[in-house]
Design a protein around this motif. Structure first.
Motif, PDB file in Angstrom:
ATOM      1  N   LEU A   1      76.436  87.872  69.196  1.00  0.00           N
ATOM      2  CA  LEU A   1      76.406  87.829  67.736  1.00  0.00           C
ATOM      3  C   LEU A   1      76.666  89.217  67.139  1.00  0.00           C
ATOM      4  N   ILE A   2      76.122  90.253  67.754  1.00  0.00           N
ATOM      5  CA  ILE A   2      76.357  91.624  67.282  1.00  0.00           C
ATOM      6  C   ILE A   2      77.829  91.985  67.405  1.00  0.00           C
ATOM      7  N   VAL A   3      78.458  91.655  68.535  1.00  0.00           N
ATOM      8  CA  VAL A   3      79.879  91.947  68.724  1.00  0.00           C
ATOM      9  C   VAL A   3      80.711  91.187  67.692  1.00  0.00           C
ATOM     10  N   ALA A   4      80.385  89.927  67.446  1.00  0.00           N
ATOM     11  CA  ALA A   4      81.125  89.139  66.458  1.00  0.00           C
ATOM     12  C   ALA A   4      80.974  89.724  65.056  1.00  0.00           C
ATOM     13  N   LEU A   5      79.764  90.128  64.700  1.00  0.00           N
ATOM     14  CA  LEU A   5      79.551  90.724  63.379  1.00  0.00           C
ATOM     15  C   LEU A   5      80.279  92.059  63.235  1.00  0.00           C
ATOM     16  N   LEU A   6      80.280  92.875  64.293  1.00  0.00           N
ATOM     17  CA  LEU A   6      81.031  94.131  64.256  1.00  0.00           C
ATOM     18  C   LEU A   6      82.528  93.876  64.123  1.00  0.00           C
ATOM     19  N   ALA A   7      83.034  92.838  64.806  1.00  0.00           N
ATOM     20  CA  ALA A   7      84.458  92.510  64.715  1.00  0.00           C
ATOM     21  C   ALA A   7      84.824  92.052  63.304  1.00  0.00           C
ATOM     22  N   VAL A   8      84.005  91.207  62.715  1.00  0.00           N
ATOM     23  CA  VAL A   8      84.268  90.741  61.350  1.00  0.00           C
ATOM     24  C   VAL A   8      84.223  91.919  60.381  1.00  0.00           C
ATOM     25  N   TYR A   9      83.240  92.773  60.532  1.00  0.00           N
ATOM     26  CA  TYR A   9      83.121  93.948  59.669  1.00  0.00           C
ATOM     27  C   TYR A   9      84.342  94.865  59.812  1.00  0.00           C
ATOM     28  N   ALA A  10      84.774  95.101  61.054  1.00  0.00           N
ATOM     29  CA  ALA A  10      85.913  95.998  61.282  1.00  0.00           C
ATOM     30  C   ALA A  10      87.194  95.433  60.684  1.00  0.00           C
ATOM     31  N   VAL A  11      87.404  94.135  60.803  1.00  0.00           N
ATOM     32  CA  VAL A  11      88.611  93.530  60.241  1.00  0.00           C
ATOM     33  C   VAL A  11      88.553  93.536  58.716  1.00  0.00           C
ATOM     34  N   ILE A  12      87.397  93.255  58.159  1.00  0.00           N
ATOM     35  CA  ILE A  12      87.277  93.263  56.695  1.00  0.00           C
ATOM     36  C   ILE A  12      87.478  94.667  56.132  1.00  0.00           C
TER      37      ILE A  12
ATOM     38  N   LEU B   1      94.610  96.544  55.570  1.00  0.00           N
ATOM     39  CA  LEU B   1      95.967  96.254  56.015  1.00  0.00           C
ATOM     40  C   LEU B   1      95.964  95.274  57.188  1.00  0.00           C
ATOM     41  N   LEU B   2      95.012  95.425  58.098  1.00  0.00           N
ATOM     42  CA  LEU B   2      94.894  94.481  59.208  1.00  0.00           C
ATOM     43  C   LEU B   2      94.511  93.103  58.686  1.00  0.00           C
ATOM     44  N   LEU B   3      93.600  93.049  57.763  1.00  0.00           N
ATOM     45  CA  LEU B   3      93.195  91.769  57.168  1.00  0.00           C
ATOM     46  C   LEU B   3      94.375  91.101  56.468  1.00  0.00           C
ATOM     47  N   PHE B   4      95.134  91.886  55.711  1.00  0.00           N
ATOM     48  CA  PHE B   4      96.299  91.340  55.013  1.00  0.00           C
ATOM     49  C   PHE B   4      97.359  90.863  55.997  1.00  0.00           C
ATOM     50  N   SER B   5      97.612  91.642  57.052  1.00  0.00           N
ATOM     51  CA  SER B   5      98.650  91.242  58.008  1.00  0.00           C
ATOM     52  C   SER B   5      98.237  89.999  58.794  1.00  0.00           C
ATOM     53  N   LEU B   6      96.961  89.881  59.131  1.00  0.00           N
ATOM     54  CA  LEU B   6      96.490  88.666  59.803  1.00  0.00           C
ATOM     55  C   LEU B   6      96.605  87.463  58.873  1.00  0.00           C
TER      56      LEU B   6
ATOM     57  N   PHE C   1      90.348  97.367  67.798  1.00  0.00           N
ATOM     58  CA  PHE C   1      89.806  96.694  68.979  1.00  0.00           C
ATOM     59  C   PHE C   1      88.963  97.650  69.822  1.00  0.00           C
ATOM     60  N   PHE C   2      89.510  98.841  70.098  1.00  0.00           N
ATOM     61  CA  PHE C   2      88.757  99.783  70.925  1.00  0.00           C
ATOM     62  C   PHE C   2      87.538 100.337  70.196  1.00  0.00           C
ATOM     63  N   GLY C   3      87.614 100.450  68.883  1.00  0.00           N
ATOM     64  CA  GLY C   3      86.438 100.844  68.103  1.00  0.00           C
ATOM     65  C   GLY C   3      85.330  99.808  68.200  1.00  0.00           C
ATOM     66  N   ILE C   4      85.707  98.537  68.112  1.00  0.00           N
ATOM     67  CA  ILE C   4      84.725  97.455  68.263  1.00  0.00           C
ATOM     68  C   ILE C   4      84.146  97.478  69.667  1.00  0.00           C
ATOM     69  N   ALA C   5      85.014  97.610  70.670  1.00  0.00           N
ATOM     70  CA  ALA C   5      84.556  97.598  72.063  1.00  0.00           C
ATOM     71  C   ALA C   5      83.618  98.767  72.346  1.00  0.00           C
ATOM     72  N   PHE C   6      84.000  99.973  71.933  1.00  0.00           N
ATOM     73  CA  PHE C   6      83.170 101.151  72.190  1.00  0.00           C
ATOM     74  C   PHE C   6      81.864 101.083  71.406  1.00  0.00           C
ATOM     75  N   GLY C   7      81.948 100.725  70.135  1.00  0.00           N
ATOM     76  CA  GLY C   7      80.740 100.665  69.307  1.00  0.00           C
ATOM     77  C   GLY C   7      79.750  99.624  69.798  1.00  0.00           C
ATOM     78  N   SER C   8      80.244  98.445  70.144  1.00  0.00           N
ATOM     79  CA  SER C   8      79.326  97.402  70.614  1.00  0.00           C
ATOM     80  C   SER C   8      78.781  97.738  71.990  1.00  0.00           C
ATOM     81  N   ALA C   9      79.608  98.319  72.872  1.00  0.00           N
ATOM     82  CA  ALA C   9      79.104  98.697  74.198  1.00  0.00           C
ATOM     83  C   ALA C   9      78.026  99.763  74.080  1.00  0.00           C
ATOM     84  N   LEU C  10      78.245 100.746  73.229  1.00  0.00           N
ATOM     85  CA  LEU C  10      77.247 101.793  73.034  1.00  0.00           C
ATOM     86  C   LEU C  10      75.949 101.217  72.477  1.00  0.00           C
TER      87      LEU C  10
END
Length: 164
Positions: free
Chosen positions: A60-71, A75-80, A131-140
């Protein structure tokens, strides 16, 4: 419609398998059980146990971090939204070839145009850094939480259940 059913089935299966193991927040944030591990072996043991025990909470933490990072990456949100919306609109409104003046525009032409515009825009938005920001932040976050939180009393009985 069939794709929507597949998505809802996938979400339901994740909910039943992974999120059914969510632990209460009082247990997840139990500050009375926080302590510095004595050595690397104890930290490894804690991480091993806590990542299994709190796997639903960590997911759940990883999913919330991913949603936050995309929001937060507009530009990533618009392109998706552009790519997903383009696919939906092409499938809904252009299933047949359309005559435009002397030219015939097919679904393949529309998809090619969508890719020619959407993929560079998506790559320019920096999805790899996100992606790597989400991965590093959630792993830490997960490793720090899992190493500092002492396993509960039930962890002493986990090894007994594994042998039975």
């Amino acid at each position: 419609m069939e794709a929507l059913l597949k998505v809802t089935d996938a979400v339901r299966s994740i909910k039943e398998t992974k999120l059914s193991g969510l632990r209460p927040l009082t247990e997840f944030f139990d500050y009375h059980r926080l302590s510095k591990p004595a050595d690397l072996n104890q930290a490894t043991s804690r991480i091993s146990y806590n990542t299994r025990y709190f796997s639903g909470n960590y997911l759940l933490i990883v999913a919330l971090l991913a949603v936050y990072a995309v929001i937060m990456n507009y530009l990533l949100l618009f392109s998706l939204a552009f790519l997903v919306g383009g696919f939906a609109l092409i499938n809904k409104f252009a299933p047949e070839a359309t005559q435009f003046g002397e030219h015939t525009i097919t679904q393949k032409h529309l998809y090619a145009g969508l890719f020619i515009i959407g993929i560079p825009m998506f790559l320019w938005a920096g999805p790899f850094g996100t992606f790597f920001g989400i991965a590093f932040g959630s792993a830490l976050l997960i490793f720090v939480h899992a190493s500092l939180l002492e396993p509960g009393v039930e962890s002493d009985y986990a090894s007994i259940q594994d042998t039975v």
